[in-house]
Enzyme design. Structure first.
Site, mmCIF file in Angstrom:
data_model
loop_
_atom_site.group_PDB
_atom_site.id
_atom_site.type_symbol
_atom_site.label_atom_id
_atom_site.label_comp_id
_atom_site.label_asym_id
_atom_site.label_seq_id
_atom_site.Cartn_x
_atom_site.Cartn_y
_atom_site.Cartn_z
ATOM 1 N N LYS A 78 61.828 -9.933 -12.329
ATOM 2 C CA LYS A 78 61.421 -10.527 -10.935
ATOM 3 C C LYS A 78 60.057 -9.437 -10.398
ATOM 4 C CE LYS A 78 63.395 -11.334 -6.198
ATOM 5 N NZ LYS A 78 64.220 -11.134 -5.398
ATOM 6 N N SER A 158 65.464 -15.406 -2.990
ATOM 7 C CA SER A 158 64.130 -15.185 -3.162
ATOM 8 C C SER A 158 63.883 -15.049 -4.656
ATOM 9 C CB SER A 158 63.920 -13.736 -2.401
ATOM 10 O OG SER A 158 64.429 -12.704 -3.117
ATOM 11 N N SER A 182 70.044 -13.627 -2.554
ATOM 12 C CA SER A 182 68.950 -13.862 -3.458
ATOM 13 C C SER A 182 69.033 -14.178 -4.698
ATOM 14 C CB SER A 182 67.681 -13.131 -2.885
ATOM 15 O OG SER A 182 67.388 -13.315 -1.804
#
Length: 495
Positions: A78, A158, A182
């Site tokens: 990420k 997210s 998330s």
């Protein structure tokens, strides 16, 4: 072997050990899948040179016979994790061009274990969002579609890029972070497994901060066994993070027996929300029946302060965000706005932050600054902290009464279309976190397991919440649920 990118971590590890496949072959298969999937916008910084270099090193290490479980396995990282010499932007314009000279502890541990980084993954800006629509890179897109409908769906947020990449077999697994859901919400939206460990289990050092008392890294994988394998590598004490727990990391994979006889699973009555879709309600009941059939005892429980969790979260998280994001000022690193003749330092701060932060980040910084301001601090921030203590105590009381895990829905709906939740009403988007934020506020481990499809053919997930530091036990309960649910659906390839 064909379609090597479709393997999970455990299958690929076993194939590497047997010599059926090399890490270079696995990596090349993933790199090709990534190049063919630009329509998903999941990978935003591709690192094929680093990937192939690490894959070659991993093959040598495997030949030597001392390779850890993650060695040679291609994964995505990420964009919130700082990676040395590779853009690490937290999907924000304000960090445009930022290439750190250091590596986050979690990504370093994965690299030390021989994992192969394929690139950086899309996300909501500074991890603020539930749909991956606040990214400077543009929206990440789910590989799933509703029936014969061509509308693009959100992969959740997210960690939307991570979810999309794992579900579409662009990588074998990916890192995510979870501040209010998330990891778990996007995992549920795309039919994969995602675990948020206990707060303090994984180091936060080198992960761009959103809300420091809530943020926690975790793996997003194709199944529960893979989550256990990757989580073990990501965990561990780190002297560079004062909130990191000095606890031994167990062999989580070895704890996956599937035997949950005699375990007590709590069903919280407060999670039965008004307007909850019948499909989610039905899946939840079926999940409880599956665990009962596997030998667990199902008990009704109460978590009375649940209804205050969302408002408390949306005071605490923005407050911490406004404090953490004060460092982005155009002085030391990242973007600096063009200044006009006569502009001073105040104008530089204002212009840089106005240009660099997107609307959602600006909104949360403003809310956070407001609740921390003189005159409002006690009314909002301190009150939210007291509510947080009560929420934590609710869970402590339930666990003290002998409950081993808690079963809830992971999300209030299946994935929605990109653009369907309007900017005009951000609260509508915030409601997506209704089942997940309590776990962050209490610092507990939580896992989302895919358990079924809705009538439009989209994945639905169930969430299990565990006792603090007992991720092994939680993973084993999730393993039993996964075996009973038998979820094997994959998105049809359209990209």
């Amino acid at each position: 072997m064909s379609d090597l990118n479709k393997l999970g971590l455990a299958e690929a590890r076993d194939a590497l050990r047997k010599g059926d496949v090399t890490s270079v072959e696995l990596t090349e298969s993933c790199l090709k899948a990534i190049d063919d999937a630009d329509a998903l916008n999941a990978f935003v910084h591709k690192t094929p040179e680093i990937a192939l270099e690490r894959a070659k090193a991993a093959d040598e290490r495997i030949k030597g016979g001392d390779a850890p479980s993650m060695c040679g396995l291609p994964i995505g990282i990420k964009d919130l994790f700082c990676t040395k010499g590779v853009p690490s932007q937290a999907a924000s314009k304000i960090l445009d061009g930022f290439k750190p000279e250091y590596e986050s502890t979690v990504s370093q541990q994965l690299a030390d274990a021989g994992a192969v980084m394929l690139g950086k993954l899309n996300m909501d800006e500074f991890a603020m969002g539930s749909s991956n629509e606040t990214s400077i890179y543009g929206n990440a897109v789910s590989p799933w579609r509703r029936g014969n409908d061509d509308a693009q769906l959100t992969p959740g947020g997210s960690s939307g890029g991570s979810a999309s990449a794992v579900a579409a077999d662009l990588c074998l697994a990916a890192t995510g972070t979870d501040t209010g859901g998330s990891i778990r919400q996007p995992a549920a939206f795309v039919g994969i497994t995602g675990i948020k460990p206990t707060y303090g289990r994984c180091s936060r050092w080198g992960i761009v901060a959103f809300a420091s008392s809530l943020d926690q890294a975790g793996p997003m994988t194709k199944n529960v066994r893979d989550a256990a394998i990757m989580l073990e590598t990501m965990c561990g004490h780190d002297v560079k993070d004062s909130t990191s727990a000095e606890l031994a990391v167990p062999n989580f994979e070895a704890m996956l027996t599937g035997d949950i006889k005699g375990k007590k699973i709590g069903i919280p009555k407060e999670y039965r929300m008004d307007g909850m879709p019948a499909e989610i309600e039905k899946l939840w009941s079926e999940g409880a029946e599956m665990l009962k059939a596997a030998g667990a005892e199902i008990v009704d429980i109460s978590l009375p302060h649940t209804k205050y969790a969302l408002p408390a979260y949306y005071v605490i998280a923005p407050a911490e965000a406004s404090s953490n994001l004060a460092r982005y000022d155009g002085v030391r690193y990242g973007r600096r706005a063009q200044l006009a003749q006569g502009d001073g330092i105040t104008e530089m701060y204002e212009k840089t932050r106005a240009e660099g932060f997107g609307h959602e980040v600006q909104r949360r910084v403003m809310v956070g600054t407001y609740v921390l301001s003189a005159g409002f601090y006690d009314a909002y921030y301190n009150r939210a902290r007291r509510v947080r203590t009560l929420i934590k105590k609710d869970f402590e009381d339930v666990f003290a009464a002998g409950v081993d895990a808690i079963l809830t829905p992971a999300t209030p709906s299946a994935a929605f279309g990109l653009g369907e939740m309007t900017e005009a009403d951000p609260v509508q988007m915030y409601l997506n976190d209704v089942f997940t934020v309590t776990v962050n506020l209490a610092g507990l481990p939580g896992i989302s397991v895919p358990a079924g499809l809705d009538k439009q053919g989209l994945p639905l997930g169930l969430q299990l919440i565990g006792r603090p530091w007992e991720e092994g036990d939680l993973l084993n309960t999730a393993y039993a649920l996964e075996n009973a649910a038998g979820f094997v659906a994959k998105p049809g390839k359209w990209w």
